[in-house]
Design a protein around this motif. Structure first.
Motif, PDB file in Angstrom:
ATOM      1  N   ALA A  77      -0.649   4.507   4.216  1.00 25.44           N
ATOM      2  CA  ALA A  77       0.251   4.018   5.252  1.00 25.44           C
ATOM      3  C   ALA A  77       0.553   5.145   6.221  1.00 25.44           C
ATOM      4  CB  ALA A  77       1.542   3.483   4.643  1.00 25.44           C
ATOM      5  N   SER A  78       0.632   4.804   7.475  1.00 24.72           N
ATOM      6  CA  SER A  78       1.000   5.755   8.512  1.00 24.72           C
ATOM      7  C   SER A  78       2.069   5.115   9.377  1.00 24.72           C
ATOM      8  CB  SER A  78      -0.224   6.121   9.356  1.00 24.72           C
ATOM      9  OG  SER A  78       0.129   7.030  10.376  1.00 24.72           O
ATOM     10  N   GLY A  79       3.261   5.737   9.413  1.00 21.74           N
ATOM     11  CA  GLY A  79       4.373   5.162  10.148  1.00 21.74           C
ATOM     12  C   GLY A  79       4.925   3.937   9.442  1.00 21.74           C
ATOM     13  N   GLY A  80       5.948   3.343  10.015  1.00 19.29           N
ATOM     14  CA  GLY A  80       6.533   2.133   9.455  1.00 19.29           C
ATOM     15  C   GLY A  80       7.290   2.380   8.160  1.00 19.29           C
ATOM     16  N   ALA A  81       7.421   1.337   7.380  1.00 15.83           N
ATOM     17  CA  ALA A  81       8.145   1.400   6.107  1.00 15.83           C
ATOM     18  C   ALA A  81       7.458   0.471   5.117  1.00 15.83           C
ATOM     19  CB  ALA A  81       9.608   0.991   6.281  1.00 15.83           C
ATOM     20  N   VAL A  82       7.192   0.978   3.916  1.00 15.58           N
ATOM     21  CA  VAL A  82       6.458   0.211   2.916  1.00 15.58           C
ATOM     22  C   VAL A  82       7.217   0.239   1.600  1.00 15.58           C
ATOM     23  CG1 VAL A  82       4.335   0.044   1.581  1.00 15.58           C
ATOM     24  CG2 VAL A  82       4.236   0.669   3.996  1.00 15.58           C
ATOM     25  N   VAL A  83       7.349  -0.932   0.979  1.00 11.53           N
ATOM     26  CA  VAL A  83       7.945  -1.047  -0.355  1.00 11.53           C
ATOM     27  C   VAL A  83       6.886  -1.601  -1.293  1.00 11.53           C
ATOM     28  CG1 VAL A  83       9.741  -2.104  -1.755  1.00 11.53           C
ATOM     29  CG2 VAL A  83      10.244  -1.439   0.609  1.00 11.53           C
ATOM     30  N   LEU A  84       6.627  -0.897  -2.397  1.00 11.75           N
ATOM     31  CA  LEU A  84       5.712  -1.371  -3.431  1.00 11.75           C
ATOM     32  C   LEU A  84       6.514  -1.547  -4.716  1.00 11.75           C
ATOM     33  CD1 LEU A  84       2.686   1.082  -2.877  1.00 11.75           C
ATOM     34  CD2 LEU A  84       3.002  -1.207  -1.917  1.00 11.75           C
ATOM     35  N   GLU A 103       8.323   5.510   5.599  1.00  8.70           N
ATOM     36  CA  GLU A 103       9.448   5.326   4.688  1.00  8.70           C
ATOM     37  C   GLU A 103       8.922   4.585   3.456  1.00  8.70           C
ATOM     38  OE1 GLU A 103      12.400   4.518   8.430  1.00  8.70           O
ATOM     39  OE2 GLU A 103      13.018   3.714   6.485  1.00  8.70           O
ATOM     40  N   LEU A 104       8.443   5.351   2.502  1.00 12.82           N
ATOM     41  CA  LEU A 104       7.796   4.782   1.322  1.00 12.82           C
ATOM     42  C   LEU A 104       8.807   4.576   0.204  1.00 12.82           C
ATOM     43  CD1 LEU A 104       5.178   4.034  -0.294  1.00 12.82           C
ATOM     44  CD2 LEU A 104       5.123   6.441  -0.995  1.00 12.82           C
ATOM     45  N   THR A 105       8.801   3.376  -0.369  1.00  8.32           N
ATOM     46  CA  THR A 105       9.590   3.087  -1.567  1.00  8.32           C
ATOM     47  C   THR A 105       8.647   2.523  -2.619  1.00  8.32           C
ATOM     48  OG1 THR A 105      11.594   2.612  -0.300  1.00  8.32           O
ATOM     49  CG2 THR A 105      11.497   1.756  -2.546  1.00  8.32           C
ATOM     50  N   MET A 106       8.633   3.147  -3.791  1.00  6.37           N
ATOM     51  CA  MET A 106       7.840   2.637  -4.912  1.00  6.37           C
ATOM     52  C   MET A 106       8.756   2.473  -6.109  1.00  6.37           C
ATOM     53  SD  MET A 106       4.267   4.815  -4.555  1.00  6.37           S
ATOM     54  CE  MET A 106       3.498   3.941  -5.928  1.00  6.37           C
ATOM     55  N   ASP A 107       8.772   1.273  -6.673  1.00  4.38           N
ATOM     56  CA  ASP A 107       9.643   0.978  -7.810  1.00  4.38           C
ATOM     57  C   ASP A 107       8.813   0.377  -8.936  1.00  4.38           C
ATOM     58  OD1 ASP A 107      12.032  -1.528  -8.665  1.00  4.38           O
ATOM     59  OD2 ASP A 107      12.064   0.557  -9.273  1.00  4.38           O
ATOM     60  N   ARG A 108       8.853   1.025 -10.104  1.00  9.54           N
ATOM     61  CA  ARG A 108       8.162   0.545 -11.304  1.00  9.54           C
ATOM     62  C   ARG A 108       6.664   0.328 -11.058  1.00  9.54           C
ATOM     63  NH1 ARG A 108       9.862  -4.261 -11.765  1.00  9.54           N
ATOM     64  NH2 ARG A 108      11.232  -4.232  -9.956  1.00  9.54           N
ATOM     65  N   CYS A 109       6.064   1.258 -10.351  1.00 10.93           N
ATOM     66  CA  CYS A 109       4.626   1.199 -10.112  1.00 10.93           C
ATOM     67  C   CYS A 109       3.901   2.170 -11.045  1.00 10.93           C
ATOM     68  CB  CYS A 109       4.304   1.551  -8.657  1.00 10.93           C
ATOM     69  SG  CYS A 109       4.865   0.308  -7.468  1.00 10.93           S
ATOM     70  N   THR A 110       2.634   1.872 -11.320  1.00 10.97           N
ATOM     71  CA  THR A 110       1.798   2.714 -12.169  1.00 10.97           C
ATOM     72  C   THR A 110       0.595   3.174 -11.361  1.00 10.97           C
ATOM     73  OG1 THR A 110       2.477   1.513 -14.158  1.00 10.97           O
ATOM     74  CG2 THR A 110       0.476   2.827 -14.301  1.00 10.97           C
ATOM     75  N   VAL A 111       0.342   4.477 -11.396  1.00  5.62           N
ATOM     76  CA  VAL A 111      -0.774   5.059 -10.664  1.00  5.62           C
ATOM     77  C   VAL A 111      -1.655   5.789 -11.660  1.00  5.62           C
ATOM     78  CG1 VAL A 111      -1.442   6.774  -8.951  1.00  5.62           C
ATOM     79  CG2 VAL A 111       0.505   5.269  -8.511  1.00  5.62           C
ATOM     80  N   SER A 112      -2.956   5.506 -11.622  1.00  2.81           N
ATOM     81  CA  SER A 112      -3.855   6.121 -12.595  1.00  2.81           C
ATOM     82  C   SER A 112      -5.131   6.575 -11.909  1.00  2.81           C
ATOM     83  CB  SER A 112      -4.193   5.118 -13.705  1.00  2.81           C
ATOM     84  OG  SER A 112      -5.055   5.694 -14.650  1.00  2.81           O
ATOM     85  N   GLY A 113      -5.563   7.798 -12.262  1.00  2.85           N
ATOM     86  CA  GLY A 113      -6.830   8.322 -11.768  1.00  2.85           C
ATOM     87  C   GLY A 113      -6.703   8.882 -10.364  1.00  2.85           C
ATOM     88  N   GLY A 114      -7.818   9.389  -9.871  1.00  2.00           N
ATOM     89  CA  GLY A 114      -7.850   9.843  -8.491  1.00  2.00           C
ATOM     90  C   GLY A 114      -8.237  11.293  -8.338  1.00  2.00           C
TER      91      GLY A 114
END
Length: 551
Positions: A77-84, A103-114
């Motif tokens: 994401a570039s600019g704006g606001a994102v909720v995951l 404006e990034l919001t992440m709640d109860r997300c799982t990230v794996s690998g990379g």
């Protein structure tokens, strides 16, 4: 500050009438759109520019965005606001999440690998990460310049640094777990000014927390253990402070400060087996004492702490101690502080060194009970595994038993699965079951070995009208409202009237009344026909309370 903008509600699902992919939904999304994603694996990557949007997994849905094989981030994401919310992201050849000036919001997300950071946040926009898990990436989280907060998040099994904070960033990192890092747990550099508090750092290949390039972090109530390098290290020209931190089983010295560094260390326990962890006990007990009412509960918890502390001292002295389980029954009506006390109990066990993480996992019947025989055992075992190292809090636990008449053998299967797990892992987790006193008696009778797994039952009494008045007053003060003294007799009378109701909710009823009074105040101020003054915005009148109380 993010401004809520109403937008379209879009549905992503594998069925007619819905968007088949997330990308197709976002192509038609406008500012403020809410994209709900039903269960499934979505093999795609997402790129947004300047859009304010929410992407949320549907209720109880397992949503996976699989970007493996793509030479770009899974979500950018570039600019704006994102909720995951509630989404799992899989990466392999690139980062999972990259946010530039978003404006990034992440709640109860799982990230794996990379390859690269699991989550990278850059720029001046604020961000929030809560309840997330990042694993198997090259780096866990990288914050460059951005303000914000990271709370109740776990970074584990990454090949590089766990959490990197740089370029003047000043986020708050609270109650996080960083473990299994090939390099450092935290790397703070280039004039960064984070606040790191209540975090547990372990199993790192180098320092637990490394501070470099004129950075000045505030590090409070953290536990650094089992790291190959120094526990906490400040490089030349760095400042900041270390307060009430425990450093155990690290390279010597446990805390290293370069000659030209100006960092201060206060009430820090030394490295080695003699570190006691007592520094946090007074703070946690003070938090318990600050709760309104509950004198019997406070006395019971303090007695437990005393016993556990002495047992720990005896263990360190090589003296025998009895077999101890940390499982408890919290009996009482809703709204009497059971959940809050359970959270504090977990923190106390962590401060005593009894539980390594002290995290809090609250579940109910639906989180444990499956849809067919055998499914429940699997779900219950998975939840129990997730709670290891902390507290598993089962609210309204009586709904699991046959005698409660809600769910038959499926609920009973959850109980029968829990009983051996509680015994086998009694030193790794504290199970707290909560519910009405009478129903909890039936619950304990649902399995012949269940009652013996719990060391104590703590009774939570209903709050008195005077105590509920104090609770209401705290709610008002926390919201920066000034309560009219004339409202106090109205409140006491209201709480006295409802306290005998069958469904009396104690503090929950106080919260409902407070929200009703706020709504009445809003309606009153809207009728003024002008912009209210600050005093008027803060004033909560007796009439507002009377309207909320239905008088």
């Amino acid at each position: 500050m993010t401004t809520s903008i109403p937008g379209r509600a879009l549905l992503v699902a594998r069925r007619p009438g819905a968007y088949p992919t997330i990308g197709e939904a976002l192509a038609e999304a406008t500012d403020g759109a809410v994209v709900t994603i039903e269960a499934g694996e979505y093999a795609e990557t997402v790129e947004l520019t300047g859009l304010r949007v929410t992407l949320a997994a549907a209720k109880d849905a397992d949503v996976v965005i699989d970007g493996r094989g793509a030479e770009r981030p899974v979500f950018r994401a570039s600019g704006g606001a994102v909720v995951l919310t509630g989404i799992e992201l899989l990466a392999d050849t690139s980062s999972a999440v990259v946010a530039d000036d978003t404006e990034l919001t992440m709640d109860r997300c799982t990230v794996s690998g990379g390859r690269g950071p699991g989550i990278a946040v850059r720029g001046a926009a604020a961000f929030t990460l809560t309840g997330c898990v990042i694993s198997a990436a090259e780096q866990g989280i990288v914050v460059d310049g951005a303000p914000g907060r990271i709370e109740d998040t776990t970074v584990e099994d990454v090949s590089g640094d766990g959490i990197t904070i740089g370029f003047g960033a000043a986020p708050v990192v609270r109650d996080c777990t960083v473990t299994g890092c090939g390099l450092r747990g935290f790397y703070v550099y280039q004039y960064a000014r984070p606040t790191i508090e209540g975090c547990a750092i372990s199993r790192t290949g180098h320092e637990g927390i490394a501070v470099a390039h004129h950075s000045t972090p505030v590090i409070e109530r953290c536990a650094v253990s089992d790291v190959r390098g120094t526990g906490i290290a400040f490089g030349a020209g760095c400042g900041g402070s270390v307060t009430a931190c425990r450093v155990e089983n690290t390279a010597v010295p446990g805390i290293a400060i370069a000659e030209s560094a100006t960092a201060t260390v206060t009430a820090a326990a030394p490295a080695g087996p003699g570190a006691s962890g007592d520094f946090a006990l007074d703070e946690m007990l003070a938090e318990l004492d600050a709760m309104i009412g509950l004198p019997g509960v406070k006395e019971e918890v303090r007695a437990l702490v005393d016993e556990l502390q002495v047992n720990e001292w005896r263990r360190r002295a090589g003296l025998p101690i009895g077999v101890a389980a940390h499982h408890l029954v919290f009996a009482g009506a809703p709204g009497t502080g059971k959940t809050t006390v359970a959270r504090i109990y977990g923190k106390l066990l962590k401060a005593l060194g009894i539980l390594p993480r002290g995290q809090f996992l609250e579940v109910s019947r639906r989180d444990l009970v499956g849809q067919y025989i055998g499914h429940t055992a699997e779900k219950t075992a998975t939840v129990f595994e997730e709670a290891k190292g902390g507290v598993l809090f089962i609210d309204e636990a009586y709904t699991l038993s046959r005698l409660a008449g809600s769910g038959g053998d499926f609920g009973q299967e959850a109980i029968d699965t829990l009983v051996p797990l509680m015994e086998e892992h009694r030193n790794e987790v504290a199970v707290i079951v909560a519910g009405y006193t009478g129903e909890m008696v039936d619950f304990l009778a649902a399995n012949h070995g269940l009652a013996s797994r719990f060391g104590k039952t703590i009774e939570f009494e209903d709050y008195s009208p005077g105590e509920l008045l104090s609770i209401f007053g705290r709610m008002a003060a926390a919201g920066d409202y000034e309560l009219d003294p004339g409202a106090e007799p109205v409140l006491v009378d209201y709480f006295r009237r409802i306290s005998g109701d069958v469904n009396f909710g104690n503090a929950r009823d106080a919260r409902r009344l407070f929200e009703g009074a706020r709504k009445a105040q809003s309606q009153r101020l809207r009728l003024l026909g002008r912009m209210p003054s600050v005093e008027e915005l803060r004033g909560l009148h007796a009439a507002d309370v009377e309207i909320a109380a239905g008088r």
